[in-house]
Design a protein around this motif. Structure first.
Motif, PDB file in Angstrom:
ATOM      1  N   ALA A  86    -106.413 -29.607  71.565  1.00  0.00           N
ATOM      2  CA  ALA A  86    -106.479 -29.914  73.142  1.00  0.00           C
ATOM      3  C   ALA A  86    -107.592 -31.161  73.561  1.00  0.00           C
ATOM      4  N   ALA A  87    -108.356 -31.016  72.978  1.00  0.00           N
ATOM      5  CA  ALA A  87    -109.184 -32.260  73.047  1.00  0.00           C
ATOM      6  C   ALA A  87    -108.514 -33.713  72.623  1.00  0.00           C
ATOM      7  N   ASP A  92    -105.155 -40.307  78.423  1.00  0.00           N
ATOM      8  CA  ASP A  92    -106.178 -41.341  78.723  1.00  0.00           C
ATOM      9  C   ASP A  92    -107.142 -41.111  79.731  1.00  0.00           C
ATOM     10  N   GLU A  93    -106.370 -41.012  80.917  1.00  0.00           N
ATOM     11  CA  GLU A  93    -107.006 -40.841  82.426  1.00  0.00           C
ATOM     12  C   GLU A  93    -108.106 -39.854  82.326  1.00  0.00           C
ATOM     13  N   LEU A  98    -114.046 -38.471  81.742  1.00  0.00           N
ATOM     14  CA  LEU A  98    -114.982 -37.763  81.234  1.00  0.00           C
ATOM     15  C   LEU A  98    -115.872 -38.790  80.672  1.00  0.00           C
ATOM     16  N   ALA A  99    -115.588 -39.922  79.977  1.00  0.00           N
ATOM     17  CA  ALA A  99    -116.517 -40.977  79.520  1.00  0.00           C
ATOM     18  C   ALA A  99    -117.194 -41.487  80.772  1.00  0.00           C
ATOM     19  N   THR A 100    -116.815 -41.525  81.774  1.00  0.00           N
ATOM     20  CA  THR A 100    -117.431 -42.022  83.000  1.00  0.00           C
ATOM     21  C   THR A 100    -118.522 -41.068  83.589  1.00  0.00           C
ATOM     22  N   LEU A 101    -118.284 -39.919  83.532  1.00  0.00           N
ATOM     23  CA  LEU A 101    -119.151 -38.904  83.969  1.00  0.00           C
ATOM     24  C   LEU A 101    -120.439 -38.744  82.726  1.00  0.00           C
ATOM     25  N   VAL A 119    -115.888 -33.705  68.570  1.00  0.00           N
ATOM     26  CA  VAL A 119    -114.804 -34.578  68.951  1.00  0.00           C
ATOM     27  C   VAL A 119    -115.323 -35.598  69.213  1.00  0.00           C
ATOM     28  N   GLY A 120    -114.207 -36.829  69.125  1.00  0.00           N
ATOM     29  CA  GLY A 120    -114.626 -37.862  69.301  1.00  0.00           C
ATOM     30  C   GLY A 120    -114.603 -38.768  70.901  1.00  0.00           C
ATOM     31  N   LEU A 121    -115.710 -37.882  71.594  1.00  0.00           N
ATOM     32  CA  LEU A 121    -115.976 -38.444  72.805  1.00  0.00           C
ATOM     33  C   LEU A 121    -117.186 -38.689  73.075  1.00  0.00           C
TER      34      LEU A 121
END
Length: 220
Positions: A86-87, A92-93, A98-101, A119-121
């Protein structure tokens, strides 16, 4: 008022109506059980088809809490994604949002039973985390002191205005805090269930996610 302040382990904490926990002295915001991607996971596994909006709704509420509190550190207490696939399936949006947060903050992902492993975040991935007297982990451990955990998605049934009302809740006693699930598509376990009754002391309380939050003796 969107929170309930209480003392735990000699610290002043605030249970927010959103289900987040705020530790102002250390600028820490803690959330548990986001279960991002639950609708995708259920569809992939042949389960009920749910409207695919829970990621957006959860991130809206998380962004609101981050804006209101401006934490330096965010701790996600596990089951942040409904599973690792699911991750990977986030659009992409949603990944960019999430990256912005996460940007400019210390972001700690605690491993859960749904999403064990990194996970790759970005961020830091840990099995547990300790800050001051507090220990943060996904599942409560008997005998642990001053522990913040999630996993059980606690909810409590109380009688109000001659009718029973069920609300997600924080469970608190002198030893631990068990947090409610933050994610939009998450059920819950009643506080009178044996799994929770066995973890919490006789004097435990429940902080209901009402408006405003209310603290009551833990329904058993």
């Amino acid at each position: 008022m969107n929170g309930y302040s209480f003392t735990f382990a000699g610290l002043q904490l605030e249970a927010l109506r959103s289900g987040a926990l705020w530790w102002e002295a250390e600028s820490v915001l803690c959330v548990s059980d986001l279960h991002l991607g639950k609708s995708e996971r259920m569809a992939r596994r042949g389960g009920p088809m749910l409207p695919p909006y829970e990621v957006r709704d959860t991130l809206i509420r998380l962004e609101d809490d981050l804006t209101a509190k401006a934490p330096q550190t965010v701790i996600c207490l596990g089951d942040s994604f409904d599973d690792l696939a699911a991750a990977d399936a986030l659009s992409d949006e949603m990944t960019a949002w999430l990256a912005t947060l996460m940007a400019g903050r210390r972001w700690i992902w605690i491993e859960g039973n749904h999403d064990a492993g990194p996970v790759g975040l970005g961020g830091t991935h840990l099995s547990s985390f300790r800050a001051g007297p507090l220990s943060f982990r996904h599942i409560a451990e008997p005998g642990e002191k001053h522990e913040i955990s999630g996993h059980y998605h606690p909810k409590a049934k109380v009688l109000t205005r001659a009718r029973n009302v069920t609300r997600p809740c924080f469970l608190t006693d002198e030893t631990r805090v068990i947090m409610p699930a933050y994610g939009t598509y998450t059920g819950g376990l009643h506080s009178h269930d044996a799994a929770l009754a066995g973890l919490m002391s006789p004097g435990a309380t429940a902080i209901l996610l009402s408006d405003p939050p209310v603290r009551v003796p833990m329904p058993r």
